[in-house]
Scaffold this motif. Structure first.
Motif, mmCIF file in Angstrom:
data_model
loop_
_atom_site.group_PDB
_atom_site.id
_atom_site.type_symbol
_atom_site.label_atom_id
_atom_site.label_comp_id
_atom_site.label_asym_id
_atom_site.label_seq_id
_atom_site.Cartn_x
_atom_site.Cartn_y
_atom_site.Cartn_z
ATOM 1 N N ALA A 117 59.994 -39.815 92.310
ATOM 2 C CA ALA A 117 60.439 -38.796 93.173
ATOM 3 C C ALA A 117 61.847 -37.856 92.547
ATOM 4 C CB ALA A 117 60.592 -39.352 94.521
ATOM 5 N N GLU A 118 62.672 -38.705 92.067
ATOM 6 C CA GLU A 118 63.864 -38.205 91.593
ATOM 7 C C GLU A 118 63.473 -37.418 90.280
ATOM 8 O OE1 GLU A 118 63.236 -42.357 90.247
ATOM 9 O OE2 GLU A 118 63.537 -41.538 92.204
ATOM 10 N N LYS A 119 62.651 -37.919 89.347
ATOM 11 C CA LYS A 119 62.293 -37.358 88.074
ATOM 12 C C LYS A 119 61.548 -35.988 88.276
ATOM 13 C CE LYS A 119 60.076 -38.443 83.709
ATOM 14 N NZ LYS A 119 59.217 -39.364 83.158
ATOM 15 N N TYR A 120 60.989 -35.864 89.531
ATOM 16 C CA TYR A 120 60.100 -34.688 89.683
ATOM 17 C C TYR A 120 60.590 -33.818 90.748
ATOM 18 C CZ TYR A 120 56.870 -36.395 86.391
ATOM 19 O OH TYR A 120 55.987 -36.897 85.397
ATOM 20 N N ALA A 121 61.893 -34.141 91.142
ATOM 21 C CA ALA A 121 62.624 -33.274 92.376
ATOM 22 C C ALA A 121 62.712 -31.803 92.013
ATOM 23 C CB ALA A 121 64.010 -33.865 92.347
ATOM 24 N N ALA A 122 62.855 -31.250 90.984
ATOM 25 C CA ALA A 122 62.756 -29.994 90.769
ATOM 26 C C ALA A 122 61.421 -29.111 90.888
ATOM 27 C CB ALA A 122 63.270 -29.659 89.450
ATOM 28 N N PHE A 123 60.409 -30.068 90.651
ATOM 29 C CA PHE A 123 58.929 -29.666 91.041
ATOM 30 C C PHE A 123 58.615 -29.741 92.047
ATOM 31 C CE2 PHE A 123 54.731 -30.882 91.443
ATOM 32 C CZ PHE A 123 54.029 -29.735 91.030
ATOM 33 N N THR A 124 59.007 -30.761 92.854
ATOM 34 C CA THR A 124 58.709 -30.698 94.341
ATOM 35 C C THR A 124 59.484 -29.894 95.418
ATOM 36 O OG1 THR A 124 60.013 -32.561 94.624
ATOM 37 C CG2 THR A 124 57.778 -33.114 94.295
ATOM 38 N N SER A 125 60.689 -29.558 94.825
ATOM 39 C CA SER A 125 61.371 -28.397 95.598
ATOM 40 C C SER A 125 60.816 -27.134 95.573
ATOM 41 C CB SER A 125 62.946 -28.573 95.390
ATOM 42 O OG SER A 125 63.099 -28.176 93.797
ATOM 43 N N GLN A 126 60.618 -26.830 94.095
ATOM 44 C CA GLN A 126 59.779 -25.657 94.003
ATOM 45 C C GLN A 126 58.477 -25.579 94.927
ATOM 46 O OE1 GLN A 126 61.254 -23.038 92.488
ATOM 47 N NE2 GLN A 126 59.796 -21.750 92.322
ATOM 48 N N LEU A 127 57.851 -26.500 94.897
ATOM 49 C CA LEU A 127 56.578 -26.399 95.765
ATOM 50 C C LEU A 127 57.052 -26.341 97.364
ATOM 51 C CD1 LEU A 127 54.496 -29.300 94.281
ATOM 52 C CD2 LEU A 127 53.819 -26.876 94.230
ATOM 53 N N ALA A 128 57.937 -26.700 97.660
ATOM 54 C CA ALA A 128 58.258 -26.871 99.142
ATOM 55 C C ALA A 128 58.818 -25.374 99.560
ATOM 56 C CB ALA A 128 59.746 -27.791 99.464
ATOM 57 N N ARG A 129 59.244 -24.636 98.374
ATOM 58 C CA ARG A 129 59.808 -23.196 98.878
ATOM 59 C C ARG A 129 58.408 -22.376 99.350
ATOM 60 N NH1 ARG A 129 62.416 -20.460 93.854
ATOM 61 N NH2 ARG A 129 62.625 -18.935 95.702
ATOM 62 N N TYR A 130 57.188 -22.885 99.054
ATOM 63 C CA TYR A 130 55.997 -21.973 99.270
ATOM 64 C C TYR A 130 54.802 -22.603 100.360
ATOM 65 C CZ TYR A 130 57.317 -19.527 95.056
ATOM 66 O OH TYR A 130 58.057 -18.864 94.305
ATOM 67 N N ALA A 131 55.250 -23.955 100.618
ATOM 68 C CA ALA A 131 54.257 -24.602 101.536
ATOM 69 C C ALA A 131 55.125 -25.655 102.048
ATOM 70 C CB ALA A 131 53.068 -24.844 101.179
ATOM 71 N N ALA A 132 54.596 -26.516 103.226
ATOM 72 C CA ALA A 132 54.972 -27.799 103.708
ATOM 73 C C ALA A 132 54.338 -28.893 102.830
ATOM 74 C CB ALA A 132 54.643 -27.628 104.963
ATOM 75 N N ILE A 133 55.246 -29.539 102.287
ATOM 76 C CA ILE A 133 54.590 -30.671 101.420
ATOM 77 C C ILE A 133 55.047 -32.128 101.873
ATOM 78 C CG2 ILE A 133 54.109 -29.209 99.461
ATOM 79 C CD1 ILE A 133 56.571 -30.752 98.228
ATOM 80 N N THR A 134 54.329 -32.931 101.783
ATOM 81 C CA THR A 134 54.875 -34.298 101.831
ATOM 82 C C THR A 134 54.576 -35.137 100.554
ATOM 83 O OG1 THR A 134 54.063 -34.416 104.395
ATOM 84 C CG2 THR A 134 54.597 -36.532 103.398
ATOM 85 N N LEU A 135 55.947 -35.823 100.237
ATOM 86 C CA LEU A 135 55.993 -36.357 98.978
ATOM 87 C C LEU A 135 55.570 -38.036 98.871
ATOM 88 C CD1 LEU A 135 56.816 -36.132 96.042
ATOM 89 C CD2 LEU A 135 59.121 -36.555 96.593
ATOM 90 N N PHE A 136 54.780 -38.521 97.956
ATOM 91 C CA PHE A 136 54.359 -39.956 98.051
ATOM 92 C C PHE A 136 54.440 -40.177 96.483
ATOM 93 C CE2 PHE A 136 51.794 -38.243 101.764
ATOM 94 C CZ PHE A 136 52.403 -39.201 102.521
ATOM 95 N N GLY A 137 54.381 -41.719 96.302
ATOM 96 C CA GLY A 137 54.349 -42.119 95.165
ATOM 97 C C GLY A 137 52.947 -42.771 94.964
ATOM 98 N N PHE A 138 52.659 -43.337 93.779
ATOM 99 C CA PHE A 138 51.320 -43.903 93.508
ATOM 100 C C PHE A 138 50.848 -45.046 93.982
ATOM 101 C CE2 PHE A 138 51.461 -41.283 89.302
ATOM 102 C CZ PHE A 138 50.775 -40.276 89.891
#
Length: 134
Positions: free
Chosen positions: A51-72
């Motif tokens: 999650a921390e490595k992809y924080a920039a990517f996921t925060s950009q996604l969250a700007r456009y839609a409601a998302i929930t973050l999970f691991g593998f």
């Protein structure tokens, strides 16, 4: 007091900013799912290895839609109540167990999107571990 001055951006800074290149290649959009529409009706799960490595990517996604973050780790259980799954990572993050869970998600009628980080010379043929889930 009024201050007037000349502000300079060093040439190295300007050169650095201009050399950053952001490329996205869409390999397969057979069902024309992209761009996503009706975002309010989508339940979007984003699955990343760290999650921390992809924080920039996921925060950009969250700007456009409601998302929930999970691991593998508990992928199949976590995505149960979501209809749209975005999987982000590197090709080697997708081990055999993860690939079987992704195939099951497709069988369960989930809309599945891959965002895979590749080196600059990679093509679709360089990604043998990315499953053909269509």
């Amino acid at each position: 007091m009024l201050f007037a001055g000349l502000f300079c951006i060093g040439p190295l800074f300007a050169q650095y900013k201009s050399t950053i290149k952001n490329e996205t290649i869409l390999y397969n959009n057979v069902d024309q799912l992209l761009p996503l529409g009706n975002l309010a009706q989508l339940r979007i799960a984003v699955v990343v290895p760290h999650a921390e490595k992809y924080a920039a990517f996921t925060s950009q996604l969250a700007r456009y839609a409601a998302i929930t973050l999970f691991g593998f780790s508990k992928f199949d259980e976590d995505i149960k109540y979501y209809n749209t799954i975005i999987v982000a990572g590197k090709e080697d993050d997708l081990d055999a167990d993860c690939l079987s869970q992704l195939k099951q998600a497709v069988l369960n009628n989930k809309k599945l999107f891959f965002v895979i980080s590749l080196n600059k010379n990679a093509t679709k043929d360089h990604c043998p571990n990315i499953p053909n889930l269509i």
